[in-house]
Design a protein around this motif. Structure first.
Motif, short mmCIF file in Angstrom:
data_model
loop_
_atom_site.label_atom_id
_atom_site.label_comp_id
_atom_site.label_asym_id
_atom_site.label_seq_id
_atom_site.Cartn_x
_atom_site.Cartn_y
_atom_site.Cartn_z
N CYS A 88 46.36 51.98 39.81
CA CYS A 88 47.08 52.29 38.58
C CYS A 88 47.65 51.02 37.96
N THR A 142 50.70 56.02 36.24
CA THR A 142 50.52 56.81 37.47
C THR A 142 50.28 58.29 37.17
N VAL A 165 46.97 59.00 35.03
CA VAL A 165 45.75 58.91 35.83
C VAL A 165 45.75 59.98 36.92
#
Lengths: 277, 349
Positions: B302, B332, B335
């Motif tokens: 990330c 974070t 995704v």
């Protein structure tokens, strides 16, 4: 390990209190031997679960002593006690994704606190415990997919895998149907007779206690009303006054124990009811 | 039987460890700096001790330390999240549930407001204040709940959540009194971001992290018993009160260090443990190390995306975008949520 003359569990003048009721459990003395199946009965708030937790060593008596195989319970390290005593609480997680087989294997914890993997000996003991509780068929299934009766038998199998000399259960049949009630009490009776375990079971079902237990402890409000063989303890007159109900007794031809049927509650002399402790 | 076998254990964790090492290996080659050099050049400069080379200065002074920090933060958040979810029997528990993040944020906000400029052993004043704030909150939460005769997780949760709310209110209060510039710095800090720090600084938290990781992972068998029931665990010889205190203390300490270094990066501690549980099951023996390793790799990935995505987007629309990188905490969840939901969906099929 234990001969017939030494009690497996002995309570000597045990008392216990809660912060709001410091003198709840009045002095209690009991001798419990291997091969016996004890039923602890009594109305809500009588102290049944309290006595069971004291016997398991989960709670410490205010005064008096509990002796496990002649040693004071407080002097036995926890992990050693765990090899002697198995305890099955009333509230058990039934929604786990853990497989039934793993749950039973976890009963081996007192013997393998450090090793990462279960060894073959543990697996063999767990498999035997599952066979004797007829749970081996669903050893691969997650616990949450089992019915209440199946899950309860899995937890009993886990306790057997612990290879205890004393087996303490808190209302193991509380939410089970008639079939499982009978099959679990039959199993407990078999464990006491065949494996020579001391079984202590808290129950609300006086008929099951009368039929399957060799001894009964009747409590009311922290008092020991009577202790001994069911026939001597569980007379309709005593139970009527302790439970505050009117009972009728019936006897089927092949039964040795009379069946007690609650008819209606007697009027309460004192309306204050206690929660189950 | 879903019994934990050595093959499954070492197979899965070996795969995760391999991914983690791969991330470290390629980390000198990934970042926003526009200087182009190959990964191979970077490693050659490292082995030739060519510390003046550009490839070394970017690859091993800026990029790799940043990735190492992301890995450590991710490992800690994933592991502590799994421990807290087991300990509180609550899938919504996170390492921040007891107020560590709010306390840390309040500390940082105070430091920004008063313009704290001190630094200790190369650690910035904001980080120090955040760490102090986080510790203070854990201390208070413990003080409240230990006062009770018996220590219950419900009381602890309530005390933690309430302390968190109190800290949030205090933060809003301070923000209200702050200048625009200060408020901007505060909001930016609270998004959570992995930052470039020197190689030495990037591993300076390891003396705190390593013991915590070890203690938590070694508690796995006891936590398994605890998951079945508190009394059953006690009857099998688990010292439950000690288990709770030790796990919460070590997890909170390590989390406080993460918050101090990176800010309250969200999502990792909540969803990585559940992601891991969907893959390996709820057996803590494998769940804890799996959550840790997946958390580390996930946060490092990330962090790379947060550095590169604005560049890609800028190239796509053919004009440079304002900032060169996003805060890691923004990436974070963006995704992770699709990954998690798709796994959940496939599981329910």
């Amino acid at each position: 390990m234990t001969d017939e003359t030494t009690p497996v569990l002995r309570a000597a003048n045990v008392t216990f209190g809660f912060p709001n009721r410091p003198d709840f459990l009045k002095p209690l003395s009991l001798d419990m031997f291997a091969g016996q199946c004890w039923g602890i009965i009594g109305p809500n708030g009588a102290g049944k679960s309290t006595v069971l937790r004291l016997l398991a060593g989960l709670w410490t008596p205010t005064s008096g002593q509990i002796l496990l195989e002649d040693r004071p319970l407080g002097n036995i390290p926890w992990h050693q006690r765990a090899k002697r005593t198995a305890f099955l609480p009333q509230q058990l997680a039934h929604d786990l994704t853990t497989s039934a087989g793993d749950i039973v294997l976890m009963g081996r914890h007192p013997y393998r606190r450090l090793g990462l993997f279960d060894n073959a000996a543990d697996r063999k003991i767990a498999a035997q415990a599952m066979k004797s509780t007829q749970t081996i068929a669903f050893s691969d299934r997650p616990l949450r997919t089992l019915s209440g009766g199946e899950a309860q038998r899995v937890h009993i199998a886990a306790a057997l895998a612990q290879q205890p000399s004393t087996f303490l259960l808190d209302e193991p049949t509380a939410s089970l149907d008639l079939h499982y009630q009978l099959s679990i009490f039959e199993l407990l009776q078999r464990l006491a007779i065949e494996r020579h375990l001391l079984v202590v079971v808290v129950t609300h079902d006086i008929n099951l206690a009368a039929r399957f237990c060799t001894h009964v402890l009747l409590l009311n409000d922290g008092f020991e009303i009577a202790a001994g063989p069911p026939a001597s303890v569980m007379t309709p007159e005593v139970l009527e006054s302790v439970y505050n109900v009117e009972l009728a007794s019936a006897r089927a031809d092949h039964d040795t124990h009379p069946w007690l049927v609650p008819l209606k509650p007697k009027s309460m002399p004192d309306e204050a009811q206690e929660d189950d402790t | 039987m879903t019994r934990l076998s050595p093959a499954r254990y070492f197979g899965f964790l070996g795969l995760c460890t391999f991914l983690l090492l791969a991330v470290i290996l390629i980390s000198p080659g990934i970042g926003t700096e526009s200087h182009h050099f190959g990964l191979f050049d970077a490693w050659r400069s490292y082995f030739q001790r060519d510390t003046d080379a550009l490839a070394y200065r970017i690859g091993f002074v800026l990029r790799m330390p940043r990735t190492l920090l992301a890995l450590q933060a991710g490992i800690t958040l994933g592991l502590c999240g799994a421990v807290f979810q087991t300990l509180f029997r609550n899938p919504l528990a996170t390492p921040y549930t007891l107020g560590v993040a709010s306390g840390g944020s309040l500390g940082a906000v105070v430091a920004i407001k008063i313009g704290l400029q001190v630094s200790l052993f190369g650690v910035s004043g904001i980080s120090l204040a955040a760490f102090a704030g986080a510790l203070l909150v854990i201390g208070l939460v413990f003080l409240f709940t230990r006062g009770a005769r018996r220590f219950t997780t419900t009381e602890l949760l309530l005390a933690g959540v309430t302390m968190g709310l109190f800290c949030s209110a205090m933060m809003m209060f301070i923000q209200y009194l702050s200048t625009e510039r200060q408020t901007f710095a505060m909001v930016r800090w609270m998004m959570g971001s992995v930052v470039s720090i020197g190689m030495k600084e990037s591993i300076s938290n390891l003396p705190l992290f390593l013991p915590s990781w070890l203690v938590l992972i070694l508690s796995a068998k006891s936590l398994n018993q605890y998951a079945i029931g508190e009394e059953i665990a006690r009857s099998r010889g688990v010292h439950v009160a000690r288990l709770q205190v030790v796990c919460i203390l070590f997890a909170s300490l390590a989390t406080a260090a993460v918050v101090a270094a990176c800010g309250p990066i969200g999502f990792v501690g909540l969803v990585v443990p559940q992601l891991a549980a969907l893959i390996v099951g709820h057996d803590c023996r494998i769940l804890l190390p799996a959550s840790a390793l997946i958390g580390g790799v996930f946060l490092a990935l990330c962090d790379w995306i947060s550095q590169l995505v604005l560049g890609w987007a800028g190239a796509l629309i053919d004009q440079p975008l304002g900032s060169t990188q996003l805060p890691t905490g923004v990436v974070t969840a963006i995704v992770g949520v699709p990954i998690f939901l798709s796994l959940l969906y496939r599981r329910s099929q």
